[in-house]
Design a protein around this motif. Structure first.
Motif, PDB file in Angstrom:
ATOM      1  N   ASP A  87       0.773  -1.113   0.025  1.00 21.81           N
ATOM      2  CA  ASP A  87      -0.060   0.083   0.014  1.00 21.81           C
ATOM      3  C   ASP A  87       0.893   1.324   0.160  1.00 21.81           C
ATOM      4  OD1 ASP A  87      -2.798  -1.293   0.308  1.00 21.81           O
ATOM      5  OD2 ASP A  87      -1.803  -1.973   1.990  1.00 21.81           O
ATOM      6  N   ALA A  88       1.932   1.201   0.666  1.00 24.04           N
ATOM      7  CA  ALA A  88       2.820   2.369   0.793  1.00 24.04           C
ATOM      8  C   ALA A  88       4.399   1.900   1.131  1.00 24.04           C
ATOM      9  CB  ALA A  88       2.309   3.175   1.728  1.00 24.04           C
ATOM     10  N   LEU A  89       5.275   2.879   0.570  1.00 22.56           N
ATOM     11  CA  LEU A  89       6.485   2.867   0.635  1.00 22.56           C
ATOM     12  C   LEU A  89       7.020   4.074   1.570  1.00 22.56           C
ATOM     13  CD1 LEU A  89       9.386   1.643  -0.141  1.00 22.56           C
ATOM     14  CD2 LEU A  89       9.411   3.076  -2.184  1.00 22.56           C
ATOM     15  N   LEU A  90       7.769   3.540   2.687  1.00 18.93           N
ATOM     16  CA  LEU A  90       8.543   4.784   3.543  1.00 18.93           C
ATOM     17  C   LEU A  90       9.946   4.542   3.234  1.00 18.93           C
ATOM     18  CD1 LEU A  90       6.269   4.015   6.668  1.00 18.93           C
ATOM     19  CD2 LEU A  90       5.740   5.361   4.512  1.00 18.93           C
ATOM     20  N   VAL A  91      10.351   5.708   3.112  1.00 19.85           N
ATOM     21  CA  VAL A  91      11.754   5.836   2.673  1.00 19.85           C
ATOM     22  C   VAL A  91      12.634   7.048   3.451  1.00 19.85           C
ATOM     23  CG1 VAL A  91      13.654   6.355   0.772  1.00 19.85           C
ATOM     24  CG2 VAL A  91      11.791   5.142   0.302  1.00 19.85           C
ATOM     25  N   THR A  92      13.429   6.638   4.363  1.00 23.27           N
ATOM     26  CA  THR A  92      14.415   7.604   5.195  1.00 23.27           C
ATOM     27  C   THR A  92      15.628   8.084   4.330  1.00 23.27           C
ATOM     28  OG1 THR A  92      15.104   5.707   6.471  1.00 23.27           O
ATOM     29  CG2 THR A  92      13.269   7.212   7.173  1.00 23.27           C
ATOM     30  N   PRO A  93      16.504   8.964   4.973  1.00 17.84           N
ATOM     31  CA  PRO A  93      17.537   9.412   4.049  1.00 17.84           C
ATOM     32  C   PRO A  93      18.636   8.321   3.501  1.00 17.84           C
ATOM     33  CG  PRO A  93      17.189  11.038   5.895  1.00 17.84           C
ATOM     34  CD  PRO A  93      16.183   9.876   6.062  1.00 17.84           C
ATOM     35  N   GLY A  94      19.173   8.437   2.366  1.00 16.25           N
ATOM     36  CA  GLY A  94      20.104   7.526   1.781  1.00 16.25           C
ATOM     37  C   GLY A  94      19.915   7.610   0.555  1.00 16.25           C
ATOM     38  N   ALA A  95      20.488   6.588  -0.232  1.00 17.34           N
ATOM     39  CA  ALA A  95      20.461   6.561  -1.673  1.00 17.34           C
ATOM     40  C   ALA A  95      19.024   6.340  -2.409  1.00 17.34           C
ATOM     41  CB  ALA A  95      21.241   5.515  -2.114  1.00 17.34           C
ATOM     42  N   ASP A  96      18.249   5.550  -1.680  1.00 14.91           N
ATOM     43  CA  ASP A  96      16.916   5.332  -2.180  1.00 14.91           C
ATOM     44  C   ASP A  96      16.189   6.689  -2.121  1.00 14.91           C
ATOM     45  OD1 ASP A  96      17.433   2.726  -2.484  1.00 14.91           O
ATOM     46  OD2 ASP A  96      16.151   2.020  -0.787  1.00 14.91           O
ATOM     47  N   LEU A  97      16.597   7.319  -1.116  1.00 15.63           N
ATOM     48  CA  LEU A  97      15.666   8.748  -1.152  1.00 15.63           C
ATOM     49  C   LEU A  97      16.079   9.752  -2.142  1.00 15.63           C
ATOM     50  CD1 LEU A  97      13.491  10.540   0.320  1.00 15.63           C
ATOM     51  CD2 LEU A  97      15.577  11.299   1.931  1.00 15.63           C
ATOM     52  N   ARG A  98      17.626   9.641  -2.276  1.00 16.07           N
ATOM     53  CA  ARG A  98      18.334  10.552  -3.354  1.00 16.07           C
ATOM     54  C   ARG A  98      17.577  10.200  -4.792  1.00 16.07           C
ATOM     55  NH1 ARG A  98      22.917   9.269  -0.476  1.00 16.07           N
ATOM     56  NH2 ARG A  98      23.850   8.086  -2.311  1.00 16.07           N
ATOM     57  N   TYR A  99      17.738   8.787  -4.896  1.00 18.63           N
ATOM     58  CA  TYR A  99      17.149   8.157  -6.128  1.00 18.63           C
ATOM     59  C   TYR A  99      15.735   8.785  -6.456  1.00 18.63           C
ATOM     60  CZ  TYR A  99      16.021   5.095  -9.929  1.00 18.63           C
ATOM     61  OH  TYR A  99      15.548   4.447 -11.115  1.00 18.63           O
ATOM     62  N   LEU A 100      14.918   8.672  -5.418  1.00 19.82           N
ATOM     63  CA  LEU A 100      13.429   8.910  -5.976  1.00 19.82           C
ATOM     64  C   LEU A 100      13.073  10.202  -5.738  1.00 19.82           C
ATOM     65  CD1 LEU A 100      11.976   6.215  -3.699  1.00 19.82           C
ATOM     66  CD2 LEU A 100      11.981   6.314  -6.191  1.00 19.82           C
ATOM     67  N   GLY A 152      16.099  13.149  -5.449  1.00 26.09           N
ATOM     68  CA  GLY A 152      17.012  14.198  -5.739  1.00 26.09           C
ATOM     69  C   GLY A 152      17.362  14.596  -4.505  1.00 26.09           C
ATOM     70  N   TYR A 153      16.944  14.466  -3.352  1.00 23.49           N
ATOM     71  CA  TYR A 153      17.272  15.105  -2.179  1.00 23.49           C
ATOM     72  C   TYR A 153      18.297  14.431  -1.411  1.00 23.49           C
ATOM     73  CZ  TYR A 153      16.372  17.273   2.336  1.00 23.49           C
ATOM     74  OH  TYR A 153      16.490  18.121   3.545  1.00 23.49           O
ATOM     75  N   HIS A 154      19.432  14.969  -1.126  1.00 21.96           N
ATOM     76  CA  HIS A 154      20.454  14.276  -0.395  1.00 21.96           C
ATOM     77  C   HIS A 154      20.250  14.933   1.174  1.00 21.96           C
ATOM     78  CE1 HIS A 154      24.134  12.539   0.719  1.00 21.96           C
ATOM     79  NE2 HIS A 154      24.752  13.378   0.714  1.00 21.96           N
ATOM     80  N   ALA A 155      19.159  14.056   1.799  1.00 23.36           N
ATOM     81  CA  ALA A 155      18.899  14.544   3.050  1.00 23.36           C
ATOM     82  C   ALA A 155      19.845  14.117   4.205  1.00 23.36           C
ATOM     83  CB  ALA A 155      17.482  14.164   3.392  1.00 23.36           C
ATOM     84  N   LEU A 156      20.001  14.898   5.075  1.00 29.44           N
ATOM     85  CA  LEU A 156      21.161  14.624   6.297  1.00 29.44           C
ATOM     86  C   LEU A 156      20.332  13.561   7.065  1.00 29.44           C
ATOM     87  CD1 LEU A 156      22.641  17.943   7.094  1.00 29.44           C
ATOM     88  CD2 LEU A 156      23.679  16.385   5.783  1.00 29.44           C
ATOM     89  N   PRO A 157      21.132  12.414   7.454  1.00 28.88           N
ATOM     90  CA  PRO A 157      20.473  11.441   8.448  1.00 28.88           C
ATOM     91  C   PRO A 157      20.538  11.848   9.881  1.00 28.88           C
ATOM     92  CG  PRO A 157      22.564  10.893   7.791  1.00 28.88           C
ATOM     93  CD  PRO A 157      22.295  11.930   7.105  1.00 28.88           C
ATOM     94  N   LEU A 158      19.672  12.746  10.092  1.00 30.30           N
ATOM     95  CA  LEU A 158      19.531  13.338  11.681  1.00 30.30           C
ATOM     96  C   LEU A 158      18.564  12.547  12.506  1.00 30.30           C
ATOM     97  CD1 LEU A 158      18.862  17.161  10.338  1.00 30.30           C
ATOM     98  CD2 LEU A 158      21.230  16.078  10.876  1.00 30.30           C
ATOM     99  N   GLU A 159      18.744  12.913  13.822  1.00 29.47           N
ATOM    100  CA  GLU A 159      17.769  12.396  14.658  1.00 29.47           C
ATOM    101  C   GLU A 159      16.385  12.623  14.458  1.00 29.47           C
ATOM    102  OE1 GLU A 159      18.742  16.337  16.575  1.00 29.47           O
ATOM    103  OE2 GLU A 159      19.825  14.750  15.422  1.00 29.47           O
ATOM    104  N   ARG A 160      16.241  13.859  13.908  1.00 28.37           N
ATOM    105  CA  ARG A 160      14.634  14.181  13.522  1.00 28.37           C
ATOM    106  C   ARG A 160      14.515  13.464  12.212  1.00 28.37           C
ATOM    107  NH1 ARG A 160      17.630  18.984  14.470  1.00 28.37           N
ATOM    108  NH2 ARG A 160      16.660  20.201  16.531  1.00 28.37           N
ATOM    109  N   LEU A 161      13.137  13.218  12.169  1.00 26.24           N
ATOM    110  CA  LEU A 161      12.768  12.239  11.218  1.00 26.24           C
ATOM    111  C   LEU A 161      12.589  12.827   9.878  1.00 26.24           C
ATOM    112  CD1 LEU A 161      11.479   9.291  10.192  1.00 26.24           C
ATOM    113  CD2 LEU A 161       9.344  10.318  10.686  1.00 26.24           C
ATOM    114  N   ASP A 189      15.439  -0.378   3.209  1.00 21.34           N
ATOM    115  CA  ASP A 189      16.285  -1.451   3.944  1.00 21.34           C
ATOM    116  C   ASP A 189      17.387  -0.859   4.983  1.00 21.34           C
ATOM    117  OD1 ASP A 189      15.417  -3.359   2.221  1.00 21.34           O
ATOM    118  OD2 ASP A 189      17.311  -4.154   1.584  1.00 21.34           O
ATOM    119  N   HIS A 190      17.662   0.280   4.819  1.00 18.27           N
ATOM    120  CA  HIS A 190      18.632   1.106   5.768  1.00 18.27           C
ATOM    121  C   HIS A 190      17.917   2.033   6.854  1.00 18.27           C
ATOM    122  CE1 HIS A 190      21.267   0.254   2.027  1.00 18.27           C
ATOM    123  NE2 HIS A 190      21.689  -0.257   2.963  1.00 18.27           N
ATOM    124  N   MET A 191      16.749   1.836   7.108  1.00 20.11           N
ATOM    125  CA  MET A 191      16.075   2.754   7.842  1.00 20.11           C
ATOM    126  C   MET A 191      16.554   2.238   9.309  1.00 20.11           C
ATOM    127  SD  MET A 191      11.801   2.997   8.620  1.00 20.11           S
ATOM    128  CE  MET A 191      11.551   3.827   6.901  1.00 20.11           C
TER     129      MET A 191
END
Length: 380
Positions: A38-51, A53-62, A121-123
């Motif tokens: 039903d849904a895909l959830l992606v946090t900072p990493g290569a998958d997020l960049r791919y989908l 273009g945002y190279h988000a920092l892996p912070l303690e904030r979600l 996978d890297h969440m």
């Protein structure tokens, strides 16, 4: 360190150059529907960049991309990160959350009542458990789904990998400037790291300078060992360009004298094995068959037990990604797949050797992006 406007500008340029991320999201939604997710959830990493273009920092904030199987994707970000996401040209609705708000509840409200969700996978485990509490749905791994999308490179991605390969080739061509007897591996590695940046990368991902017996350790990095005359030296280096794509190339050198005669014999076997693998790889053959071709040559020469790793790994926005070139992987290679071909032979306590090229499968063959000599390079 926070993302600066200058960095965000580079990310925005990368999205412009590497094509419309909207199409990637559409393909991700089709894959979700095909797999009854039903849904895909992606946090900072290569998958997020791919989908996105945002190279988000892996912070303690979600920060979390929410991709429903149908409907509009959303990017949940801390409100203080909204400017960076907007500057990156993210082409989805941005939902900011304040410091006193529960971001997992916000994700749950966007997802709604569902049966199955996929998490990247890297969440972080803490995120996985918090989402499990917030969303009453079965969780499955999203990595295989996104990997299937990322594995077939678009033309712009292929060009980015070619440029990354050319950049690391320029570093190898300069090896004679730094690699010589009397210097330590660490000293040589520092020079190489500076050159990786100078020759067109934005970051240094790894530098291996493995001399003499250290060459028998495939993932040795650098040490204070002084390189001796006649030493074989394995140099495996890579970085990431501003476009977000990785390089990775290994060459083996001999410095300052004549090597052990058995090393020369070993290297001839390795060169023949890698050449056979390059000639075999292409569309319509399996990943495992590429491994098998070279491994058989090495085994027939009596070094089978000394080839201790797989032949290769995929490469793109990560140095190691699908497809993996290894026995047991029956995946059929196809146009757009990019991977390393890197057999090695390692004799503990003595020396080792590896030859590595990045290759891209085309419609009718193989495009090898690394062009430096594969024959044993002898340096003064």
């Amino acid at each position: 360190m926070r993302t600066t406007l200058r960095q965000a500008d580079r990310y925005d340029q990368r999205v412009d150059r590497l094509g419309c991320v909207t199409e990637r999201l559409v393909r991700a939604q089709r894959a979700l529907a095909d797999h009854d997710i039903d849904a895909l959830l992606v946090t900072p990493g290569a998958d997020l960049r791919y989908l996105t273009g945002y190279h988000a920092l892996p912070l303690e904030r979600l920060t979390c991309l929410v991709v429903p199987a149908s409907g509009e994707p959303s990017l949940v970000v801390p409100e203080l990160e909204r400017p960076a996401a907007e500057a990156a040209g993210v082409d989805v609705a941005i939902r900011g959350w304040q410091e006193t708000e529960d971001p997992f509840a916000l994700v749950a409200s966007i997802v709604g009542e569902v049966d199955r969700i996929a998490v990247d996978d890297h969440m972080w485990a803490s995120r996985v458990f918090a989402l499990r509490e917030a969303i009453a749905a079965e969780q499955v791994l999203g990595g295989p789904l996104v990997a299937a999308l990322r594995m077939r490179k678009e033309p712009s991605e292929v060009e980015a990998l070619r440029e990354a390969g050319a950049a690391i080739d320029r570093v190898h061509r300069r090896m004679g400037e730094w690699l010589r007897a009397g210097r330590t591996e660490r000293e040589v590695g520092a020079d190489i790291a500076r050159a990786i940046i100078d020759e067109g990368h934005e970051t240094v991902d790894f530098v291996i300078v493995a001399s003499g017996p250290n060459g028998a350790s495939p993932h040795h990095e650098v040490s204070d060992r002084v390189i001796e005359p006649g030493d074989p030296v394995v140099v495996d280096i890579g970085g990431t360009t501003a476009a977000g794509y990785c390089s990775d190339s290994t060459r083996t050198y001999v410095v300052g004298g004549e090597p052990d005669p058995e090393f020369v014999q070993l290297y001839d076997v390795l060169e023949a094995a890698q050449q056979a693998q390059r000639e075999h790889a292409g569309p319509g053959v399996t990943a495992e068959s590429v491994d098998r071709v070279g491994r058989q040559i090495i085994a027939d020469a009596g070094y089978g037990d000394a080839f201790v790793h797989r032949t290769g790994h995929g490469i793109g926005q990560e140095t190691h990604e699908e497809p993996y070139i290894v026995e047991g992987n029956t995946l059929m290679l196809a146009a757009g797949m990019a991977f390393s071909i890197e057999p090695g032979i390692y004799l503990p306590g003595r020396f080792g050797a590896r030859i590595e090229d990045i290759a891209i499968c085309t419609e009718d063959g193989l495009d090898v992006v690394n062009r430096t000599p594969r024959k044993l390079v002898r340096l003064p």
